[in-house]
Design a protein around this motif. Structure first.
Motif: not given
Lengths: 388, 197
Positions: A65-74
């Motif tokens: 894959x070309x990109x990694x993403x991590x998202x957090x709602x805090x």
């Protein structure tokens, strides 16, 4: 601070993971190599923008894959914020509420994690560079400005080393970099000293209750080769003068060798039991208890300084601790009220940290699924003490 | 197929800093569609900037004559000299309309990592310039980063023995700015350099 939701996409071996963590313990169970640690690392990366394990940023992106993403709602100081970080083409980009973060400082406002890995347990036994990294991670957690300050020092150091290697050099030119290095280095000294002053008494007290050792532990940071300045009380300007003098005194030797031999990059944290070096004389169990004491102290210290508990990430630590110390840690986690992520190969080891509201996760070949908690086995009372 | 001249323009524009392929295309179409002499004037402006603008023989800022406007202006105070890294920094200072002295542009900073030493900067020219004895104070306005700081310290070492007053621009919080918008390192520095009232 509380993590309300986490979304991970194409990070290491994880494809798509969406989860709503527990307010207290979330426990990922799986065999080795399935992606448990990657889940923790995704969280660590989200909170610090640094990988937990050494390596290139591009290694964080899932193969193919070309990109990694991590998202957090805090939940931060009463408001919901979404922070996310994306890695593409070996570059990372941070976002706050969907907008590119203008600065790291903006991004780090309020989010704080403490990670605890099996590698950390080796830190007493390991080399000085791992202890420095261990110390500096704690300093950064406590003083976010340290990120930029330590980078400035590193840049000044690289410049000076390049100057040393380039051969015969204009004395005034080298002195100009000595002074720059001394100023930025004095800031690093002062930050490390401030953290140790807060942390050492707490760590020593924690060790007293888990060490099962009559001798008291002592955690100390003292700069090497800094001359006879009184490190405990000197102000930053005096530290800069002392470092500049030490650099000048060693400049001939540094020129011969092509690198800088004094400064914060060459220091160490010493840990002693009684008056003896824990590195040389403490048992493996004692060494690990010394690290455990430090980590718990770090958590308590952050809570005292920030008014809330950091997010705790524990990567398969329980299997490396003896039963009694593991039980102490699990009880501590349960009693602290902190939001915790644990990974383990054996759910039984971490049950002490679990409660009704625990989120149990199964991790298998990069897939993370919510699972029903395993039934409590009959209590085991036998705690073997390992030989010292 | 787009015509080759258009492709060439897009390719040239895309080489500009901060301009991506898409923006380059938009700019190229804009130039193509713009009325009358715009394209003529643009190309002439580009040619002239290259042909006519060069470094001032005294302060090494930019000029289209032998000496720049700052060096020729007799109303400026020749006793104070402000040393900057780049012409862009000079322009920033000039916008304040506060500084009435003259300038010296180094064209870089001392950076062993980038292979820039004293010989690559206009330092020798600065020292030569001071030979006439008119300058009484030098303000070092290099950036407050590692290399800028080292360059200022290096210059201090050369200038102090010449009996010239050397000063360094202060650093801290921006005026009229909110504390809440300042980055942590700046705030930490401002706190430690606080002064008594």
């Amino acid at each position: 601070m509380r993590l309300l939701a986490l979304h991970v996409q194409d990070f290491r071996n994880l494809g798509q993971v969406t989860l709503a963590p527990s307010a207290h313990a979330s426990i990922a169970v799986g065999q080795n190599g399935q992606g448990k640690t990657n889940l923790l690392e995704a969280l660590y990366f989200l909170a610090t923008l640094k990988p937990l394990r050494a390596g290139r940023l591009s290694e964080l992106v899932r193969w193919g894959t070309s990109s990694a993403r991590v998202t957090g709602r805090f939940l931060l100081k009463g408001a919901e914020r979404e922070i996310s970080v994306e890695v593409a083409g070996g570059v990372r980009q941070a976002f706050v509420d969907g907008k590119k973060a203008a600065s790291l400082e903006e991004y780090f406002g309020g989010v704080s994690v403490v990670a605890f890995t099996p590698d950390d347990l080796e830190v007493v036994k390991g080399g000085p560079e791992s202890r420095r990294a261990f110390l500096d991670r704690a300093v950064f957690n406590r003083f976010p400005a340290f990120l930029r300050e330590s980078r400035e020092y590193a840049r000044a150091l690289k410049n000076r080393n390049r100057l040393l290697k380039s051969g015969p050099v204009d004395a005034a030119y080298l002195e100009a970099y000595d002074e720059t290095l001394a100023k930025t280095g004095a800031r690093v000294y002062a930050r490390r000293r401030a953290l140790m002053a807060e942390l050492a008494p707490r760590a020593q007290a924690t060790f007293a209750s888990i060490g099962r050792t009559p001798e008291p532990a002592a955690y100390k940071y003292h700069p090497a080769h800094l001359g006879d300045v009184d490190f405990a009380s000197a102000d930053e300007a005096a530290l800069a003068v002392a470092l500049k003098e030490a650099l000048a005194a060693r400049s001939r030797r540094d020129l011969d060798r092509g690198f800088t031999s004094v400064g914060p990059h060459a220091d160490d944290v010493t840990v002693t039991l009684g008056a003896r070096s824990a590195r040389a004389y403490a048992s493996q169990g004692q060494q690990r208890a010394l690290v455990l004491g430090w980590k718990i102290a770090e958590i308590e210290n952050l809570e005292a300084a920030m008014g809330f508990l950091p997010l705790l990430l524990l990567d398969d630590v329980s299997s490396e601790l003896d039963p009694e110390r593991n039980a102490y840690l699990m009880n501590y986690l349960a009693a602290s009220g902190a939001q915790v992520f644990l990974t383990t190969t054996d759910a039984g080891l971490v049950r002490g940290a679990a409660a009704q509201d625990t989120l149990w996760l199964g991790v298998r070949t990069g897939e993370v699924t919510s699972v029903v908690p395993v039934q409590e086995p009959p209590a085991q009372a036998q705690h073997a003490d390992e030989p010292a | 197929m787009t015509p080759d001249p258009l492709n060439r323009l897009v390719a040239q524009l895309a080489k500009l800093p901060g301009i991506g392929e898409k923006t380059a295309q938009r700019l190229a179409f804009h130039i193509l569609r713009a009325p009358g002499e715009y394209a003529q004037e643009l190309s002439q402006a580009i040619r002239e900037v290259k042909e006519k603008v060069h470094l001032c023989a005294r302060c090494f800022s930019l000029t289209d004559s032998e000496l720049c406007g700052f060096c020729r202006d007799n109303r400026r105070d020749e006793r104070t000299l402000c040393v900057v890294e780049t012409f862009a920094d000079l322009m920033a200072l000039e916008r304040t309309r506060e500084f009435k002295g003259r300038y010296h542009v180094l064209h870089g900073v001392l950076s062993p990592l980038d292979g820039v030493g004293p010989e690559q900067l206009r330092i020798k020219e600065l020292l030569t310039r001071l030979g006439d004895g008119h300058v009484e104070e030098i303000i070092l306005a290099t950036n407050p980063d590692v290399e800028g700081e080292a360059t200022a310290l290096y210059l201090t070492r050369l200038l102090k023995p010449m009996g010239i007053r050397v000063s360094r621009i202060a650093q801290g919080l921006p005026m009229g700015g909110d504390l809440e918008y300042a980055d942590q390192a700046t705030l930490a520095k401002a706190l430690s350099a606080r002064r008594e009232l």
